[in-house]
Write an enzyme that holds these catalytic residues in place. Structure first.
Site, short mmCIF file in Angstrom:
data_model
loop_
_atom_site.label_atom_id
_atom_site.label_comp_id
_atom_site.label_asym_id
_atom_site.label_seq_id
_atom_site.Cartn_x
_atom_site.Cartn_y
_atom_site.Cartn_z
N LYS A 115 0.85 -1.20 0.00
CA LYS A 115 0.00 0.00 0.00
C LYS A 115 0.88 1.24 0.00
O LYS A 115 2.01 1.19 0.49
CB LYS A 115 -0.88 0.02 1.25
CG LYS A 115 -2.13 0.86 1.09
CD LYS A 115 -3.21 0.06 0.41
CE LYS A 115 -4.51 0.81 0.29
NZ LYS A 115 -5.60 -0.12 0.00
N1 GLU Z 1 -7.40 0.07 -3.20
C1 GLU Z 1 -8.14 -1.12 -3.46
C2 GLU Z 1 -8.20 -2.00 -2.23
O1 GLU Z 1 -8.03 -1.54 -1.14
C3 GLU Z 1 -7.66 -1.84 -4.70
C4 GLU Z 1 -6.26 -2.34 -4.66
C5 GLU Z 1 -5.77 -2.91 -5.98
O2 GLU Z 1 -6.55 -3.02 -6.90
O3 GLU Z 1 -4.59 -3.21 -6.03
O4 GLU Z 1 -8.51 -3.16 -2.32
#
Ligand code: GLU
Length: 425
Positions: A115
């Protein structure tokens, strides 16, 4: 409320990293995981802090702080979004990275978890400032990301335009177009059909399975959605299309309630015109804090962390809690929900639709061959349904509630990969 204003006890309860840790501890203990593996699962594998100088439109230079955290790359490249918000902090990004590991494992995607986040207020920044911030942030984390290393995606306050800038910056550095470095891109730049709706659509699929499991009829239930952004807005719209009654939408600045069901498309148009859902003529406007406790059959928190807490978990009035957001429920609240017999579809299952279609996007980019929307949605449905029943059966077999079942399933899969790969020395 900023966390500094909270009591020390609530500060602890609201710390996302401690919340992730508490669930890992419980799941690992129930699985009887060896101590060493547990230690690995409880730490992030790489954490980068960057300070990003940005030239503002008025000629001043501002320095923003950003992070990229890889929690695990045991099952594949890191995967996870990038969020822009004033209250981003390292513990939050760490927790979100860890949740991505578990989410990808629950959905059985060949990814680890990562993240990113930048402390900034995108609401007061111009497009140019946001572009310069994004490009410089990308170049600061460039050694960490890549289609085989770590693949960012949108999250709170970032979108397909942000992803296009990241893709371009990365491609310029590498001297070749590399669409697979990020997902959630615009469709004509290597994005996938169905990606924008995917998280909301995933919420719909698991909610339908939960209703089936509990013997409830979709057209006879009332749903409340907290958050009207990419996740909540889409979930509400898709559910309403299926004839499911959305009785209340809750936003940060107020809620709109109509026991007969809201016209979601009209509400979206109203918000677009007026900047808020408040005063929508076809419903009653009420304070958000009150609306959270209205009676419903399905409550979908789809905004931020720490909504269902020791203070609110006893007061919500729902049969099913479908967690569209990441970490909307604190670990302390888990017990209250369990005692009250509320059927929880935990975040690492409920909102896995987004990363699942991100996986499809990454596959399509690598193949250079793109699927039609029907195929995307059909494959998404298969994965969401399968993951739902995996978790529910795991919960039944091990006599635990759904969240711990999802964590156990995920930890087991990641631990298995770690043992197979061995510890590199
Ligand atoms: N931000 C989204 C989540 O928390 C998508 C993450 C992604 O597609 O890599 O799942």
């Amino acid at each position: 409320m900023s966390t500094e204003q909270l009591t020390p006890e609530l500060q602890k309860e609201f710390n996302p990293w401690l919340n992730a840790d508490a669930r890992i501890e419980e799941a690992a203990t129930r699985l009887g995981l060896e101590d060493g593996i547990k230690k690995i699962l409880k730490s992030s594998s790489k954490e980068l802090t960057v300070h990003i100088p940005v030239l503002l439109d008025d000629g001043r230079i501002e320095v923003f702080t950003g992070y990229r955290v890889q929690h695990s790359v045991a099952r594949g490249p890191g995967k996870g979004g990038i969020r822009y918000a004033p209250d981003v902090n390292l513990d939050e990004v760490r927790a979100l990275a860890s949740w991505m590991t578990w989410k990808c494992a629950v959905a059985n995607l060949p990814f680890g978890g990562a993240k990113g986040g930048v402390i900034c207020d995108p609401n007061i920044m111009s497009d140019g400032e946001l572009e310069r911030l994004t490009r410089r942030y990308t170049s600061e984390i460039i050694d960490m990301i890549g289609p085989e290393k770590d693949v960012p995606a949108p999250d709170m306050n970032t979108n397909e335009r942000t992803m296009a800038w990241i893709m371009d910056t990365y491609s310029m550095h590498k001297r070749e177009t590399t669409t697979g470095v990020v997902t959630g891109k615009p469709i004509n730049l290597g994005g996938s059909r169905g990606r924008a709706e995917a998280t909301g659509r995933g919420c719909l699929f698991v909610t339908l399975q939960a209703l089936k499991h509990l013997g409830m009829v979709p057209t006879q239930v009332d749903v409340i959605v907290q958050g009207f952004g990419n996740v909540g807005g889409m979930a509400a719209k898709l559910m309403a299309k299926q004839g499911i009654r959305i009785t209340c939408i809750i936003e940060y600045d107020g809620a709109v309630y109509n026991p007969k069901g809201l016209d979601i498309e009209k509400l979206m148009a109203w918000r677009k015109e007026h900047g808020s859902i408040r005063n929508f003529p076809e419903g009653e406007t009420m304070p958000s804090a009150e609306a959270l406790f209205l009676k419903c059959d399905v409550l979908i928190p789809a905004a931020k962390e720490n909504v269902i807490t020791s203070e609110t978990a006893g007061k919500i009035n729902t049969r099913i809690l479908c967690e569209g957001a990441n970490g909307p429920t604190t670990a302390v609240a888990d017990k209250i929900l369990e005692d009250r017999g509320i059927f929880v579809i935990p975040d690492i299952l409920a909102n896995a639709g987004g990363v699942t279609v991100s996986y499809f996007e990454w596959v399509q980019d690598r193949q250079g061959y793109f699927w039609n929307e029907q195929l995307v949605n059909q494959r998404l449905e298969e994965i969401m349904n399968e993951s739902f029943w995996d978790v529910v059966h795991y919960a039944q077999t091990h006599k635990v509630h759904n969240r711990i079942a999802a964590y156990m399933l995920a930890l087991d899969r990641v631990a298995f990969a770690i043992r197979l790969r061995g510890i590199y020395a």
